[in-house]
Design a protein around this motif. Structure first.
Motif, short mmCIF file in Angstrom:
data_model
loop_
_atom_site.label_atom_id
_atom_site.label_comp_id
_atom_site.label_asym_id
_atom_site.label_seq_id
_atom_site.Cartn_x
_atom_site.Cartn_y
_atom_site.Cartn_z
N SER A 8 -7.78 -0.37 0.03
CA SER A 8 -7.02 -0.57 0.86
C SER A 8 -6.00 -1.83 1.25
N ALA A 17 -3.06 -0.52 6.52
CA ALA A 17 -2.26 0.58 5.83
C ALA A 17 -3.36 1.82 5.66
N LEU A 18 -3.90 1.40 4.33
CA LEU A 18 -4.40 2.18 4.25
C LEU A 18 -6.68 1.33 4.04
N GLY A 40 -0.08 6.31 6.64
CA GLY A 40 -0.41 5.76 5.01
C GLY A 40 0.04 5.92 3.49
N THR A 43 2.58 4.52 1.59
CA THR A 43 1.86 3.33 1.53
C THR A 43 1.05 3.54 0.38
N GLY A 213 -4.49 5.73 7.39
CA GLY A 213 -5.33 5.31 6.50
C GLY A 213 -6.01 4.95 5.90
#
Lengths: 227, 293
Positions: A8, A17-18, A40, A43, A213
């Motif tokens: 995450s 983002a994740l 995401g 990222t 994400g």
């Protein structure tokens, strides 16, 4: 090659983002990372090159757990990874040759080794004849090939491509894809984030789709979207 | 680091300077102006210190001894004070009461001044002559503790002048330190502009696996070169300026300036290390921010 568990990333401004991404990408795979802007993808690439640290979860690249990678180990870790971007990230005041050689200069490789490897890689991307011109004199496709040459001159195990065809016309894009396939055939794992539906649908490789994400789809011979 | 790599980094630094020519000139100019100001203060402080030393050399400390101190004891005191070489004592002379009386009679032009009085009221005394760099205050404090010393006298005007020179020196050194901080701030900001222009280069270097020191070195070398250029220009201006000042001040006997050779040595010892320091520290501080990004 890449293994994540409940990965995450939440930025300081609160943007997620994740979220809980668990993935396993094997050595030698060719993977497309698809999804809308802000899903995401970038990222994920930043986390793989340890440009960012995850907020939660683990990420292992090669055999290194990036959460525990010490700052002074990062440069040496990155020498095993090639990265290319949509905007090429070339140095305008250096020639094609110097831009590619740059990646080897930082590793303090011997000059003879540098010239040998740069010549070979420029041959591979078809730019041997343009070694001494500056990026501004090249087309977008040629610039991306220089960027690709720089990314692979270190013979990395992993090549990350963040929208590499984003600024290119279809024909030129296929030229870049052919090169990526060739590099993949030689054993390098390739992870490519893209919006290019046509390329993904025609190549039928593993597709990991991200949305907000999260991994919403992971297919071995996937297409850009299910519809 | 390998010598070959150093060669590459040095070439990169030279390229960086030629590519960002205007910014390099601005940074070197900033260092020059700052070093000029610092150099002027350094010259003033050096001259004041030298002036103070000359004044000290003219000081005579006179020690009046208690009436019960015999001549043998006075001689013993003379030997003891003579041993205070670290305080700048050059010579100690014993002036007996008789000699003092004769001196005074000669000075006033009245022979047999004390014969009329029937008694010589003057005490035995010691006259201490000091050399350059004498620690007058410390010496006086030391002498006061010796047995048999009744009073110590030395010229108050000189003491006041010395105090003024000392205050100006302290203010000068403090100003040099304050200016240094200001210079560092200006240099950091000027160099930061050149680094900002090359932040993309830094980003790419990091991407291909350059270590932080590999990234820093060209900037450090650039800073060093700029600092050296700045110091060289400032040193030439100050040295020439001082040469003319020295020439025109040579007629003024009460204002003996420190010889040029010593000032040139001072400029060499102060400006060049300071220039290199500002250049390198400015570069390091500027790059630091971009390395963290």
């Amino acid at each position: 090659m890449i293994q994540t568990h409940n990965l995450s990333k939440v930025y300081a401004n609160g943007v997620v983002a994740l979220a809980n991404v668990t993935l396993y990408i094997e050595k030698g795979e060719f993977v497309f990372l698809v999804g809308p802007s802000g899903a995401g993808k970038s990222t994920f690439i930043k986390l793989v090159i340890r440009s960012e640290l995850p907020t939660e979860g683990t990420i292992i690249v090669g055999r290194r757990n990036l959460v525990y990678l010490r700052p002074r180990e990062i440069p040496f870790f990155r020498r095993n990874i090639g990265v290319i971007f949509q905007d090429y990230k070339l140095l305008p005041n250096k020639t094609v040759y110097e831009n590619v050689a740059f990646a080897l200069e930082v590793t303090e490789a011997p000059p003879r080794e540098i010239s040998r490897q740069v010549a070979a890689v420029l041959e591979l991307v078809g730019l041997a004849a343009r070694a001494h011109v500056r990026p501004a004199e090249l087309s977008g496709g040629e610039q991306q090939r220089v960027s690709l040459a720089r990314a692979i001159v270190n013979r990395p195990h992993l090549l990350l491509a963040d929208e590499p065809t984003g600024n290119l016309d279809p024909d030129t894009s296929w030229g870049i894809m052919d090169l990526l396939l060739e590099i993949n055939k030689r054993g390098t794992t390739v992870v490519m984030a893209t919006h290019n539906k046509e390329i993904v649908n025609r190549m039928r490789r593993r597709v990991i789709a991200l949305e907000a994400g999260r991994v919403v789809r992971d297919e071995p011979k996937g297409v850009y979207d299910e519809t | 680091m390998r010598l070959r790599t150093f060669g590459y980094l040095f070439r990169e630094a030279c390229r960086g300077l030629s590519r960002n020519g205007l910014m390099a000139v601005a940074a070197a100019g900033t260092i020059t102006v700052s070093l000029l100001i610092m150099g002027i203060f350094a010259i003033i402080v050096t001259n004041l210190n030298s002036f103070g030393d000359r004044l000290k050399a003219q000081i005579q400390v006179r020690i009046f001894l208690a009436p019960d101190v015999s001549l043998e004891e006075a001689e013993g005191l003379r030997e003891e004070i003579k041993s205070f070489k670290e305080d700048g004592v050059r010579r100690v002379r014993l002036v007996t009461r008789e000699e003092a009386a004769a001196e005074m009679e000669k000075l006033w032009g009245v022979p047999e001044l004390f014969t009329g009085l029937g008694e010589n009221p003057l005490p035995n005394s010691l006259v201490v002559e000091l050399g350059p760099g004498a620690k007058v205050e410390r010496l006086v404090r030391k002498i006061k503790t010796l047995p048999g010393v009744a009073e110590i006298v030395y010229r108050d005007l000189i003491r006041s002048l010395l105090l003024v020179a000392q205050i100006v020196s302290v203010v000068g050194v403090t100003l040099i330190l304050v200016i240094s901080l200001g210079v560092l701030y200006i240099v950091v900001n000027t160099v930061r502009l050149t680094v900002f222009a090359r932040r993309r280069e830094i980003e790419i270097m990091k991407l291909v696996g350059a270590t932080d020191w590999f990234i820093r070195w060209p900037f450090v070398l650039e800073g060093m070169i700029l600092g050296l250029i700045g110091a060289m220009v400032a040193a030439v201006i100050l040295s020439k300026g001082y040469y003319f000042l020295f020439k025109s001040a040579s007629q003024i006997t009460w204002l003996p300036l420190v010889p040029e050779a010593r000032i040139n040595q001072l400029l060499l010892l102060v400006l060049f290390p300071a220039g290199i320091f500002f250049g390198v520290a400015g570069s390091l501080l500027s790059v630091k921010r971009f390395l963290r990004e």
